[in-house]
Design a protein around this motif. Structure first.
Motif, PDB file in Angstrom:
ATOM      1  N   ALA A  23      27.031 -15.074  10.185  1.00  0.00           N
ATOM      2  CA  ALA A  23      28.392 -14.607   9.888  1.00  0.00           C
ATOM      3  C   ALA A  23      29.298 -15.718   9.366  1.00  0.00           C
ATOM      4  N   LYS A  24      29.000 -16.974   9.686  1.00  0.00           N
ATOM      5  CA  LYS A  24      29.825 -18.099   9.222  1.00  0.00           C
ATOM      6  C   LYS A  24      29.332 -18.692   7.899  1.00  0.00           C
ATOM      7  N   GLY A  43      19.446  -9.285   9.508  1.00  0.00           N
ATOM      8  CA  GLY A  43      20.190 -10.434   8.995  1.00  0.00           C
ATOM      9  C   GLY A  43      21.070 -10.060   7.821  1.00  0.00           C
ATOM     10  N   MET A  44      20.555  -9.215   6.941  1.00  0.00           N
ATOM     11  CA  MET A  44      21.336  -8.774   5.783  1.00  0.00           C
ATOM     12  C   MET A  44      22.541  -7.936   6.215  1.00  0.00           C
ATOM     13  N   LEU A  45      22.349  -7.086   7.216  1.00  0.00           N
ATOM     14  CA  LEU A  45      23.470  -6.266   7.717  1.00  0.00           C
ATOM     15  C   LEU A  45      24.548  -7.132   8.376  1.00  0.00           C
ATOM     16  N   ASP A  49      28.321  -7.290   6.881  1.00  0.00           N
ATOM     17  CA  ASP A  49      29.474  -6.949   7.724  1.00  0.00           C
ATOM     18  C   ASP A  49      30.467  -8.102   7.825  1.00  0.00           C
ATOM     19  N   ALA A  50      29.982  -9.336   7.655  1.00  0.00           N
ATOM     20  CA  ALA A  50      30.852 -10.519   7.732  1.00  0.00           C
ATOM     21  C   ALA A  50      31.367 -10.945   6.354  1.00  0.00           C
TER      22      ALA A  50
END
Length: 75
Positions: A23-24, A43-45, A49-50
């Protein structure tokens, strides 16, 4: 890379162990040749989302995923 170990990674492990780092990130790069599809998709989701850019390296012909146990399955 160790396919025998990489093949054991689960979507739940990706979320519990790597979600904050994904996410970062500026970009999330993953490939299909070393991992099963569920952890890749997770991981792609997380990245999507981030708002993280996703780079998916298919690495093989799409027909490769027709082989047993590699295709996505409905749950």
């Amino acid at each position: 890379m160790f396919p025998n170990v990489n093949g054991k990674l689960t979507a739940a492990q990706v979320r519990s162990l790597f979600a904050p780092q994904i996410a970062k990130a500026k970009h999330f790069h993953t490939e299909a040749s070393q991992l099963p599809l569920p952890p890749i998709k997770e991981g792609m989701l997380i990245a999507r989302d981030a708002g993280v850019r996703v780079i998916f390296d298919l690495d093989v012909a799409p027909s490769f995923f027709r082989r047993p146990n590699l295709e996505a399955k409905k749950i």
